[in-house]
Design a protein around this motif. Sequence first.
Motif, PDB file in Angstrom:
ATOM      1  N   LEU A   4     -11.930 -23.389 -65.658  1.00 45.42           N
ATOM      2  CA  LEU A   4     -11.930 -24.557 -64.469  1.00 45.42           C
ATOM      3  C   LEU A   4     -12.954 -24.814 -63.729  1.00 45.42           C
ATOM      4  O   LEU A   4     -14.007 -23.743 -63.754  1.00 45.42           O
ATOM      5  N   VAL A   5     -13.109 -26.153 -63.278  1.00 43.48           N
ATOM      6  CA  VAL A   5     -14.460 -26.511 -62.595  1.00 43.48           C
ATOM      7  C   VAL A   5     -14.088 -27.346 -61.613  1.00 43.48           C
ATOM      8  O   VAL A   5     -13.461 -28.405 -61.854  1.00 43.48           O
ATOM      9  N   GLU A   6     -14.595 -26.960 -60.457  1.00 45.04           N
ATOM     10  CA  GLU A   6     -14.651 -27.863 -59.220  1.00 45.04           C
ATOM     11  C   GLU A   6     -15.438 -28.828 -58.948  1.00 45.04           C
ATOM     12  O   GLU A   6     -16.586 -28.606 -59.398  1.00 45.04           O
ATOM     13  N   SER A   7     -15.142 -29.864 -58.521  1.00 46.54           N
ATOM     14  CA  SER A   7     -15.929 -30.746 -58.150  1.00 46.54           C
ATOM     15  C   SER A   7     -15.598 -31.517 -56.698  1.00 46.54           C
ATOM     16  O   SER A   7     -14.729 -31.339 -56.324  1.00 46.54           O
ATOM     17  N   GLY A   8     -16.484 -32.510 -56.037  1.00 49.48           N
ATOM     18  CA  GLY A   8     -16.309 -32.988 -54.811  1.00 49.48           C
ATOM     19  C   GLY A   8     -16.753 -32.536 -53.736  1.00 49.48           C
ATOM     20  O   GLY A   8     -16.526 -33.107 -52.587  1.00 49.48           O
ATOM     21  N   GLY A   9     -17.367 -31.243 -53.672  1.00 48.25           N
ATOM     22  CA  GLY A   9     -17.895 -30.840 -52.518  1.00 48.25           C
ATOM     23  C   GLY A   9     -19.147 -31.412 -51.725  1.00 48.25           C
ATOM     24  O   GLY A   9     -19.803 -32.332 -52.516  1.00 48.25           O
ATOM     25  N   GLY A  10     -19.456 -31.431 -50.861  1.00 46.87           N
ATOM     26  CA  GLY A  10     -20.723 -31.854 -50.254  1.00 46.87           C
ATOM     27  C   GLY A  10     -20.621 -31.812 -48.548  1.00 46.87           C
ATOM     28  O   GLY A  10     -19.944 -30.857 -48.320  1.00 46.87           O
ATOM     29  N   LEU A  11     -21.406 -32.755 -47.973  1.00 46.33           N
ATOM     30  CA  LEU A  11     -21.547 -32.529 -46.561  1.00 46.33           C
ATOM     31  C   LEU A  11     -20.685 -33.634 -45.836  1.00 46.33           C
ATOM     32  O   LEU A  11     -20.770 -34.802 -46.348  1.00 46.33           O
ATOM     33  N   GLY A  89     -14.836 -25.494 -38.691  1.00 47.83           N
ATOM     34  CA  GLY A  89     -14.317 -24.368 -39.280  1.00 47.83           C
ATOM     35  C   GLY A  89     -13.719 -24.166 -40.709  1.00 47.83           C
ATOM     36  O   GLY A  89     -13.455 -23.286 -41.488  1.00 47.83           O
ATOM     37  N   ASP A  90     -13.656 -25.471 -41.400  1.00 49.94           N
ATOM     38  CA  ASP A  90     -13.449 -25.886 -42.805  1.00 49.94           C
ATOM     39  C   ASP A  90     -14.827 -25.450 -43.656  1.00 49.94           C
ATOM     40  O   ASP A  90     -14.705 -25.722 -44.934  1.00 49.94           O
ATOM     41  N   ARG A  91     -15.913 -25.282 -43.299  1.00 55.43           N
ATOM     42  CA  ARG A  91     -17.223 -24.899 -43.958  1.00 55.43           C
ATOM     43  C   ARG A  91     -16.900 -23.681 -44.680  1.00 55.43           C
ATOM     44  O   ARG A  91     -16.788 -22.628 -44.291  1.00 55.43           O
ATOM     45  N   SER A  92     -16.892 -23.992 -45.885  1.00 55.53           N
ATOM     46  CA  SER A  92     -16.702 -22.855 -46.961  1.00 55.53           C
ATOM     47  C   SER A  92     -16.906 -23.196 -48.463  1.00 55.53           C
ATOM     48  O   SER A  92     -17.286 -24.510 -48.766  1.00 55.53           O
ATOM     49  N   SER A  93     -16.941 -22.189 -49.291  1.00 56.99           N
ATOM     50  CA  SER A  93     -16.925 -22.517 -50.535  1.00 56.99           C
ATOM     51  C   SER A  93     -15.328 -22.538 -51.169  1.00 56.99           C
ATOM     52  O   SER A  93     -14.654 -21.718 -50.754  1.00 56.99           O
ATOM     53  N   TYR A  94     -15.131 -23.585 -51.788  1.00 60.18           N
ATOM     54  CA  TYR A  94     -13.709 -23.864 -52.188  1.00 60.18           C
ATOM     55  C   TYR A  94     -13.578 -23.417 -53.609  1.00 60.18           C
ATOM     56  O   TYR A  94     -14.257 -24.039 -54.382  1.00 60.18           O
ATOM     57  N   TYR A  95     -12.539 -22.885 -54.022  1.00 57.99           N
ATOM     58  CA  TYR A  95     -12.287 -22.358 -55.326  1.00 57.99           C
ATOM     59  C   TYR A  95     -11.087 -22.913 -55.783  1.00 57.99           C
ATOM     60  O   TYR A  95      -9.959 -22.733 -55.014  1.00 57.99           O
ATOM     61  N   CYS A  96     -10.642 -23.078 -57.011  1.00 59.98           N
ATOM     62  CA  CYS A  96      -9.487 -23.467 -57.541  1.00 59.98           C
ATOM     63  C   CYS A  96      -9.210 -22.220 -58.550  1.00 59.98           C
ATOM     64  O   CYS A  96     -10.068 -21.536 -59.053  1.00 59.98           O
ATOM     65  N   ALA A  97      -7.863 -22.120 -58.825  1.00 64.36           N
ATOM     66  CA  ALA A  97      -7.292 -20.758 -59.559  1.00 64.36           C
ATOM     67  C   ALA A  97      -5.986 -21.317 -60.350  1.00 64.36           C
ATOM     68  O   ALA A  97      -5.225 -22.003 -59.521  1.00 64.36           O
ATOM     69  N   ALA A  98      -5.786 -20.588 -61.370  1.00 58.47           N
ATOM     70  CA  ALA A  98      -4.447 -20.769 -62.005  1.00 58.47           C
ATOM     71  C   ALA A  98      -3.734 -19.413 -62.309  1.00 58.47           C
ATOM     72  O   ALA A  98      -4.288 -18.507 -62.579  1.00 58.47           O
ATOM     73  N   GLY A  99      -2.701 -19.568 -61.971  1.00 58.01           N
ATOM     74  CA  GLY A  99      -1.781 -18.300 -62.077  1.00 58.01           C
ATOM     75  C   GLY A  99      -0.198 -18.967 -62.713  1.00 58.01           C
ATOM     76  O   GLY A  99      -0.119 -19.805 -63.048  1.00 58.01           O
ATOM     77  N   TYR A 111      -7.212 -17.182 -63.559  1.00 55.98           N
ATOM     78  CA  TYR A 111      -8.533 -17.865 -63.928  1.00 55.98           C
ATOM     79  C   TYR A 111      -8.967 -18.413 -62.697  1.00 55.98           C
ATOM     80  O   TYR A 111      -8.221 -19.001 -61.607  1.00 55.98           O
ATOM     81  N   TRP A 112     -10.380 -18.271 -62.395  1.00 58.05           N
ATOM     82  CA  TRP A 112     -10.921 -18.950 -61.338  1.00 58.05           C
ATOM     83  C   TRP A 112     -12.105 -19.857 -61.791  1.00 58.05           C
ATOM     84  O   TRP A 112     -12.659 -19.868 -62.733  1.00 58.05           O
ATOM     85  N   GLY A 113     -12.144 -21.285 -60.896  1.00 55.00           N
ATOM     86  CA  GLY A 113     -13.393 -21.839 -61.144  1.00 55.00           C
ATOM     87  C   GLY A 113     -14.543 -21.178 -60.547  1.00 55.00           C
ATOM     88  O   GLY A 113     -14.358 -20.479 -59.451  1.00 55.00           O
ATOM     89  N   PRO A 114     -15.903 -21.682 -60.507  1.00 58.74           N
ATOM     90  CA  PRO A 114     -17.084 -21.192 -59.959  1.00 58.74           C
ATOM     91  C   PRO A 114     -17.130 -21.660 -58.535  1.00 58.74           C
ATOM     92  O   PRO A 114     -17.844 -21.026 -57.808  1.00 58.74           O
ATOM     93  N   GLY A 115     -16.407 -22.545 -58.026  1.00 62.51           N
ATOM     94  CA  GLY A 115     -16.508 -23.111 -56.515  1.00 62.51           C
ATOM     95  C   GLY A 115     -17.251 -24.267 -56.401  1.00 62.51           C
ATOM     96  O   GLY A 115     -18.219 -24.454 -57.156  1.00 62.51           O
ATOM     97  N   THR A 116     -17.092 -24.835 -55.189  1.00 62.11           N
ATOM     98  CA  THR A 116     -17.769 -25.932 -54.808  1.00 62.11           C
ATOM     99  C   THR A 116     -17.963 -26.091 -53.179  1.00 62.11           C
ATOM    100  O   THR A 116     -16.957 -25.399 -52.647  1.00 62.11           O
ATOM    101  N   GLN A 117     -19.022 -26.310 -52.582  1.00 62.82           N
ATOM    102  CA  GLN A 117     -19.255 -25.842 -51.434  1.00 62.82           C
ATOM    103  C   GLN A 117     -19.149 -27.124 -50.514  1.00 62.82           C
ATOM    104  O   GLN A 117     -19.359 -28.300 -50.738  1.00 62.82           O
ATOM    105  N   VAL A 118     -18.436 -26.967 -49.261  1.00 61.13           N
ATOM    106  CA  VAL A 118     -18.238 -27.869 -48.369  1.00 61.13           C
ATOM    107  C   VAL A 118     -18.807 -27.611 -47.060  1.00 61.13           C
ATOM    108  O   VAL A 118     -18.670 -26.426 -46.557  1.00 61.13           O
ATOM    109  N   THR A 119     -19.633 -28.717 -46.491  1.00 64.33           N
ATOM    110  CA  THR A 119     -20.232 -28.311 -45.253  1.00 64.33           C
ATOM    111  C   THR A 119     -19.822 -29.168 -44.132  1.00 64.33           C
ATOM    112  O   THR A 119     -19.745 -30.458 -44.670  1.00 64.33           O
TER     113      THR A 119
END
Length: 122
Positions: A4-11, A89-99, A111-119
């Motif tokens: 899994l790979v996340e994308s789309g994070g940012g400021l 308060g939504d500032r975090s690293s965001y992860y997707c996961a499969a189960g 299974y987990w992705g490496p995460g994407t940062q949202v600021t």
Amino acid sequence: QVQLVESGGGLVQAGGSLTLSCAASGGIFSSYAMGWFRQAPGKERESIAAINWSGGMTFYDDSVKGRFTISRDNAKNTVRLEKDSLQPGDRSSYYCAAGSLPVRNRTKYKYWGPGTQVTVPS
């Protein structure tokens, strides 16, 4: 094995919108429930949304209900998280996961992705 790979994070400014995507490979994507989690610095990873294998059932944490929308496209092996009315308060690293089930318990996701940062600046 699913990758899994996340994308789309940012400021993004408070009140703005952002869409995260999670691309899956290496497995039968449509056989998995998918979840989105987030983890702020110094805090535990928390569930924010989940979706079942078909997309017919979705679940949201109260903190994001009405602001975030989870969806999936099994033909493209992707799951998205559309986020509106973002707050500091939504500032975090965001992860997707499969189960196997769309549940809040992160230990149920294999299974987990490496995460994407949202600021979101305050």
